[in-house]
Each structure stands twice: as structure tokens, then as C-alpha cells.
Write an enzyme that holds these catalytic residues in place. Sequence first.
Site, PDB file in Angstrom:
ATOM      1  N   LYS A  69      -3.719 -56.044  -0.983  1.00 41.20           N
ATOM      2  CA  LYS A  69      -4.785 -55.492  -0.132  1.00 41.20           C
ATOM      3  C   LYS A  69      -5.756 -56.566   0.375  1.00 41.20           C
ATOM      4  O   LYS A  69      -6.259 -56.470   1.492  1.00 41.20           O
ATOM      5  CB  LYS A  69      -5.546 -54.383  -0.867  1.00 41.20           C
ATOM      6  CG  LYS A  69      -4.719 -53.107  -1.053  1.00 41.20           C
ATOM      7  CD  LYS A  69      -5.559 -52.001  -1.655  1.00 41.20           C
ATOM      8  CE  LYS A  69      -4.758 -50.725  -1.805  1.00 41.20           C
ATOM      9  NZ  LYS A  69      -5.586 -49.611  -2.336  1.00 41.20           N
ATOM     10  N   ASP A 106      -9.146 -45.934   1.775  1.00 46.08           N
ATOM     11  CA  ASP A 106      -9.329 -45.480   0.389  1.00 46.08           C
ATOM     12  C   ASP A 106     -10.618 -44.672   0.213  1.00 46.08           C
ATOM     13  O   ASP A 106     -10.621 -43.609  -0.401  1.00 46.08           O
ATOM     14  CB  ASP A 106      -9.349 -46.676  -0.574  1.00 46.08           C
ATOM     15  CG  ASP A 106      -7.954 -47.206  -0.870  1.00 46.08           C
ATOM     16  OD1 ASP A 106      -6.993 -46.420  -0.789  1.00 46.08           O
ATOM     17  OD2 ASP A 106      -7.828 -48.400  -1.193  1.00 46.08           O
TER      18      ASP A 106
END
Length: 276
Positions: A69, A106
Site C-alpha cells: 500500500k 479504507d
Amino acid sequence: MSAEAHRFAVFGHPIAHSLSPQIHQAFAEQLGIRLSYETIDAAPDQFEPAVRRFFAEGGLGANVTMPHKLAALNVAQERSEAAVRAGAANTLTPLIGGKLQAHNTDGSGFVRDITGRHALDLRGHDALLLGAGGAARAVAWALLDAGVETLTIVNRTPERADELADAIGEPARCHTRYWDDLTGKCFDLVVNATSIGVIGGTFDLPMSILQDHSTCYDLCYGAAAADFKGWATAAGTRYFRDGLGMLVEQAADAFERWHGTRPDTDPVYNLLRQRF
């Protein structure tokens, strides 16, 4: 899948266990969209060339999971505010001219799940966030945006918690404590964003931090959420939620970004819930 289908993928290491192909395929079938969605296992030193090859060959969007990420944020020439604030990206979208845009879903996926699916109004709540990694950073910002009264961050490595609180820069609302210094505190919401349930360890937290109405939420689901669920149940919570809904919602946010239309997440969540 015909050659006409548009290509999408999820990058990770390992990645074979990913539910993303099933989720995106279900969204596409629901909306009559033709796509192929594959898993691409790339070791850290191969991530950037694998991403560039995927998009050079016509890929139209990629999700990114552990451990890439941060690298996904750095591979992109443009970064959304959500990605910059989280310091991590889980969604890559090609732009005209061969550039990539990094985004992070997220935080929005977490809030959409906990407020929409689980009907928890976060406004005025005192929240405790366990962990300070990429997912925790996204959730921290999202909790504050959603109106929590206070956010306390604890992490095994206190410096990382301090870095996150400093980046947020709202000392009246967001602060840190040491992991072993929570006795005497109570929280309406406790969010586990650590990797303890994945790599092993114990949740040696005082059970007194929960109140009758407190909600415990684990960003993981299935076996990875079992240890935190065990602690929360022993501590007396009536409201334990795992991260399966967050997984579906963050996928829907990425899907909407790529296709311009948002799928109905409930049927997909209900289908997966039968398995986890």
C-alpha cells in the site's frame, strides 16, 4: 471471459486468498458490466514493474493490498487527499498520458459499513484505535471526519502512534496513550487495526475500557478476527463487528471510481457472510 472484457486486478503478496475477484465480479454481474478481475502476486521488489506492465497492457484499475500500500502511493503521479492523509493507497486508476492516480478507500469503506450497515452514529463518541499502520491511518482520519468526540491512538511502537496524531494535528480531539496505560479509561468504540490477529499475540487490554453499550470492531474478518473477538466477548461487549463489511464497502468505492456507478453491496455482503 472474452477479450472484450476490461481488465482489473488486485496486487498483493500473498494474494491467492483474496476475495476481491469474487466481490468485483458480483458487482459487475449486478450491473451488467463485462470485466475480468485477476489476482497478481508480486514480491515487493517486483511490485512497481508488475504494476507498470499491467497498465501498459491495458489494465483499467487495480486494487492493492498488503504489503504494497505504501509502494502504491509512491508509484502514482497523482494522489487523492485520502491517500495522502493515510500515507497509503489501495486503489490505482490510469489517467490520460500514462499517469496513475492513487486513492485510498479504507477509511470511507469503514465508515460506510459501521454507520450504514451497523447503524452506529459516531458523532460524540470516544473512540480507541489500536494500531497506527496504513489501515489505521485511514480509519483515524475517517473517524474524525465522521464526528467522534475524541480519538485515542495506541500502538506497540508508541512513536508511530505519535506520528499519526501529529499528522492529524488536532490535539484537543486526537491524542495518544501508551498501550499499558489505559486503565481507568472508557470508550464507546474500540477499533482493532493491529496485525495481532494475523501474526499472533495477545490483546492484554483492561476489560474495564468497555461500557455496556460499547462496540468493538476488527478491521480483519474470519480467523484473523478471532483473537480480538475473544477478548471483546470476555470483556462483555454485546456489539462485535468484523471487517467483512468494510472489505465489501471499500471495494464498492473503488468500483464506483472506475465504472461511474455504485453497486448494491448488501447482496454481496450477505453472500460472503454465509462463509465467514
